[in-house]
Motif scaffolding. Structure first.
Motif, PDB file in Angstrom:
ATOM      1  N   SER A 187     -70.582  32.138 -33.228  1.00 33.83           N
ATOM      2  CA  SER A 187     -71.164  33.481 -33.123  1.00 33.83           C
ATOM      3  C   SER A 187     -70.064  34.498 -32.809  1.00 33.83           C
ATOM      4  N   SER A 188     -69.154  34.117 -31.958  1.00 34.62           N
ATOM      5  CA  SER A 188     -68.079  35.008 -31.553  1.00 34.62           C
ATOM      6  C   SER A 188     -67.050  35.202 -32.673  1.00 34.62           C
ATOM      7  N   PHE A 189     -66.650  34.095 -33.301  1.00 34.30           N
ATOM      8  CA  PHE A 189     -65.696  34.203 -34.402  1.00 34.30           C
ATOM      9  C   PHE A 189     -66.268  35.062 -35.551  1.00 34.30           C
ATOM     10  N   MET A 190     -67.532  34.840 -35.883  1.00 30.22           N
ATOM     11  CA  MET A 190     -68.096  35.586 -37.013  1.00 30.22           C
ATOM     12  C   MET A 190     -68.329  37.053 -36.654  1.00 30.22           C
ATOM     13  N   LEU A 191     -68.594  37.322 -35.377  1.00 32.42           N
ATOM     14  CA  LEU A 191     -68.697  38.720 -34.939  1.00 32.42           C
ATOM     15  C   LEU A 191     -67.337  39.405 -35.080  1.00 32.42           C
ATOM     16  N   GLY A 192     -66.300  38.734 -34.613  1.00 32.56           N
ATOM     17  CA  GLY A 192     -64.952  39.291 -34.749  1.00 32.56           C
ATOM     18  C   GLY A 192     -64.600  39.523 -36.211  1.00 32.56           C
ATOM     19  N   LYS A 193     -64.919  38.533 -37.050  1.00 38.09           N
ATOM     20  CA  LYS A 193     -64.620  38.643 -38.486  1.00 38.09           C
ATOM     21  C   LYS A 193     -65.354  39.830 -39.102  1.00 38.09           C
ATOM     22  N   VAL A 217     -66.701  38.865 -28.123  1.00 38.47           N
ATOM     23  CA  VAL A 217     -65.751  38.282 -29.087  1.00 38.47           C
ATOM     24  C   VAL A 217     -64.632  37.498 -28.401  1.00 38.47           C
ATOM     25  N   ARG A 218     -64.740  37.323 -27.098  1.00 32.03           N
ATOM     26  CA  ARG A 218     -63.665  36.647 -26.367  1.00 32.03           C
ATOM     27  C   ARG A 218     -63.309  35.293 -26.984  1.00 32.03           C
ATOM     28  N   LEU A 219     -64.328  34.515 -27.332  1.00 30.46           N
ATOM     29  CA  LEU A 219     -64.071  33.163 -27.839  1.00 30.46           C
ATOM     30  C   LEU A 219     -63.403  33.166 -29.213  1.00 30.46           C
ATOM     31  N   ALA A 220     -63.402  34.318 -29.881  1.00 28.52           N
ATOM     32  CA  ALA A 220     -62.737  34.402 -31.188  1.00 28.52           C
ATOM     33  C   ALA A 220     -61.217  34.372 -31.052  1.00 28.52           C
ATOM     34  N   LYS A 221     -60.735  34.329 -29.815  1.00 25.94           N
ATOM     35  CA  LYS A 221     -59.299  34.141 -29.591  1.00 25.94           C
ATOM     36  C   LYS A 221     -58.931  32.652 -29.581  1.00 25.94           C
ATOM     37  N   SER A 222     -59.933  31.792 -29.624  1.00 22.54           N
ATOM     38  CA  SER A 222     -59.695  30.351 -29.449  1.00 22.54           C
ATOM     39  C   SER A 222     -58.873  29.754 -30.592  1.00 22.54           C
ATOM     40  N   SER A 223     -58.321  28.600 -30.328  1.00 28.15           N
ATOM     41  CA  SER A 223     -57.421  27.937 -31.269  1.00 28.15           C
ATOM     42  C   SER A 223     -58.164  27.289 -32.441  1.00 28.15           C
TER      43      SER A 223
ATOM     44  N   ALA B 263     -61.169  26.163 -45.144  1.00 29.88           N
ATOM     45  CA  ALA B 263     -61.739  27.522 -45.153  1.00 29.88           C
ATOM     46  C   ALA B 263     -62.199  27.913 -43.751  1.00 29.88           C
ATOM     47  N   ILE B 264     -62.742  26.954 -43.017  1.00 26.71           N
ATOM     48  CA  ILE B 264     -63.170  27.230 -41.634  1.00 26.71           C
ATOM     49  C   ILE B 264     -61.960  27.580 -40.782  1.00 26.71           C
ATOM     50  N   PHE B 265     -60.905  26.787 -40.933  1.00 24.28           N
ATOM     51  CA  PHE B 265     -59.671  27.054 -40.187  1.00 24.28           C
ATOM     52  C   PHE B 265     -59.148  28.457 -40.503  1.00 24.28           C
ATOM     53  N   SER B 266     -59.099  28.786 -41.794  1.00 27.43           N
ATOM     54  CA  SER B 266     -58.553  30.086 -42.195  1.00 27.43           C
ATOM     55  C   SER B 266     -59.395  31.243 -41.670  1.00 27.43           C
ATOM     56  N   SER B 270     -57.678  33.931 -39.181  1.00 31.56           N
ATOM     57  CA  SER B 270     -57.515  35.358 -39.490  1.00 31.56           C
ATOM     58  C   SER B 270     -58.276  36.203 -38.461  1.00 31.56           C
ATOM     59  N   THR B 271     -59.277  35.620 -37.839  1.00 32.16           N
ATOM     60  CA  THR B 271     -60.021  36.376 -36.821  1.00 32.16           C
ATOM     61  C   THR B 271     -59.300  36.383 -35.485  1.00 32.16           C
ATOM     62  N   ASN B 272     -58.386  35.453 -35.303  1.00 30.43           N
ATOM     63  CA  ASN B 272     -57.595  35.412 -34.058  1.00 30.43           C
ATOM     64  C   ASN B 272     -56.865  36.729 -33.779  1.00 30.43           C
TER      65      ASN B 272
END
Lengths: 286, 286
Positions: A187-193, A217-223, B263-266, B270-272
């Motif tokens: 949810s966080s990664f897709m919000l950031g995207k 979007v904090r978790l969108a910093k994750s590895s 694709a998931i990784f990318s 890119s959202t990082n």
């Protein structure tokens, strides 16, 4: 006590720092596929010496904190290398695939499947810090398959560093953690995207973003290297959570399209009880 | 200086506390539809006296911090009541509907349309605190329609309490804020709803939730009474953001179904870059 940490990042490194703080007799041996991480861990005092798989026969405790796909390769190899009295603790975010893989391993009794709920969006040795685990929950799976005296050794350590223990079977762990952790990351990664895509030509629009956006979007910093294999290993559960999440978003959208603001109000109001639930999980040092 | 605060919650109350701290000559008059909030604001020292619309002719400054649907009723009424030298500042999260409504108001020059990006998930007088605004951004719309000396008075106050100013037209404000604020709230509320629905019979599963989950659902604690009218007033922009968010979730789901982990990784990698963007918005007192 010789403690080997395989993967000297946030989880393994913080474990090392807590153990060193608690017990001056502990020697931390670091193993990492990333030589620069290993060097950094030495310089930061996270580990006492660099080591390698060849030395694992010295280990009393091994903590494995690496991406879950790598764990499937590494844990059996570590079990093969340790002596009969060593406990090997895996800390990955999925538990069923690894537990299944090890079901017939000759050293299954040396293995303890754990998941300390202590990850953050930060990673690497520089993220490691004393006290990460205080008041956090450690989920242990299939405890009965670990030799009793090795259970005791591991539980003593978890208790010393301030963790609460919950026991759970690996499949239940993976199903529930998909909801309370894996889905949050998507949810966080897709919000950031979504926001980056929309606002890519207007970077300064982020001036408009407040602490609410930052939190969400904090978790969108994750590895990505850590999270891609988690989604891979927990695919079926994650797909189920995603379906339910998308259904709820579509329902919200349909309320908005129909101007059904009473339904929107009710959906939010009933979700407000997350306050009490979160009050229950707020992490307090014990 | 007589400052009237209409709506003595987080936003209005924190404004009052900052003004009192800065200037001992300020008298804060509170107006609130909720009598118990007004009483609480008195007891907490947020306001100096309870007041009502009849006294608005005394006001030098009026800060209106109420749900955006109520603002559409209240702001014209307040403008009608104030004297020619008062500045009336609205602080709501949507700006276009109110600015449109007031375009021909005879006292349009007494009105300043603002949006301090300082909201949190907390509300009510007890949430108000000194320093809320330090380092935060205040978006001001149609500044040229406010009388110059009233602009100056308002900007002096915003500067004194530590805010950065950005100017923007109301439609751009509403479009961008849908992405960086309104969508975050929906994503968070629906995440909370999904997890609560799934785990309703297993409350103790929330033991498994860590700080990541807590951060991601934080906004689901927000007030439905405040947020329902925001979604109503910004419906078209919010629907657009929701469509894009849902599309990204469906895309992620299709990658997972197809085992396209590259694709998931990318997508995650890119959202990082949200890291750098967030570093730019992290709130620091100035």
């Amino acid at each position: 006590m010789n403690v080997f940490v395989v993967g000297v990042g946030l989880i393994g490194g913080s474990f090392a720092l807590d153990l060193k703080e608690l017990n001056s007799n502990v020697i931390i041996h670091g193993i990492d596929i990333n030589e620069s991480h290993l060097q950094e861990a030495m310089e930061l005092g996270v580990i006492d010496q660099k080591s390698s798989y060849e030395n694992l026969s010295l280990a009393d405790v091994v903590v494995i904190s690496i991406p879950v796909n790598a764990a499937n390769e590494v844990v059996p190899r570590v079990l093969d290398a340790v002596h009969e009295d060593a406990v090997v603790i895996d800390t990955g975010s999925t538990k069923a695939p690894l537990c299944e893989l090890l079901v017939n391993h000759p050293k299954r009794r040396n293995f303890l499947a754990a998941h300390p709920i202590a990850g953050t969006e930060f990673s690497g040795p520089s993220a490691a810090h004393v006290g990460l685990y205080a008041g956090k929950t450690n989920i242990i799976c299939e405890v009965e398959k670990t030799a009793f005296k090795l259970q005791e050794r591991a539980l003593k350590i978890f208790s010393d560093i301030g963790m609460r223990i919950r026991y759970m079977d690996p499949k239940s762990h993976d199903r529930h953690i998909a909801y309370v952790s894996h889905l949050s990351h998507i949810s966080s990664f897709m919000l950031g995207k979504t926001v980056i895509e929309k606002e890519r030509n207007e970077r300064d629009i982020f001036d408009m973003a407040g602490s609410g956006f930052e939190s969400t979007v904090r978790l969108a910093k994750s590895s990505p290297a850590m999270w891609t294999p988690i989604f891979q290993q927990n695919k079926e559960n994650v797909l189920e959570t995603l379906d339910e999440y998308i259904s709820n978003l579509l329902l919200f959208k349909s309320y908005l399209e129909k101007d059904d603001f009473q339904a929107i109000f009710s959906a939010m109001e009933s979700t407000n009880k997350i306050k009490e639930i979160l009050n229950g999980i707020v992490v307090k040092p014990i």
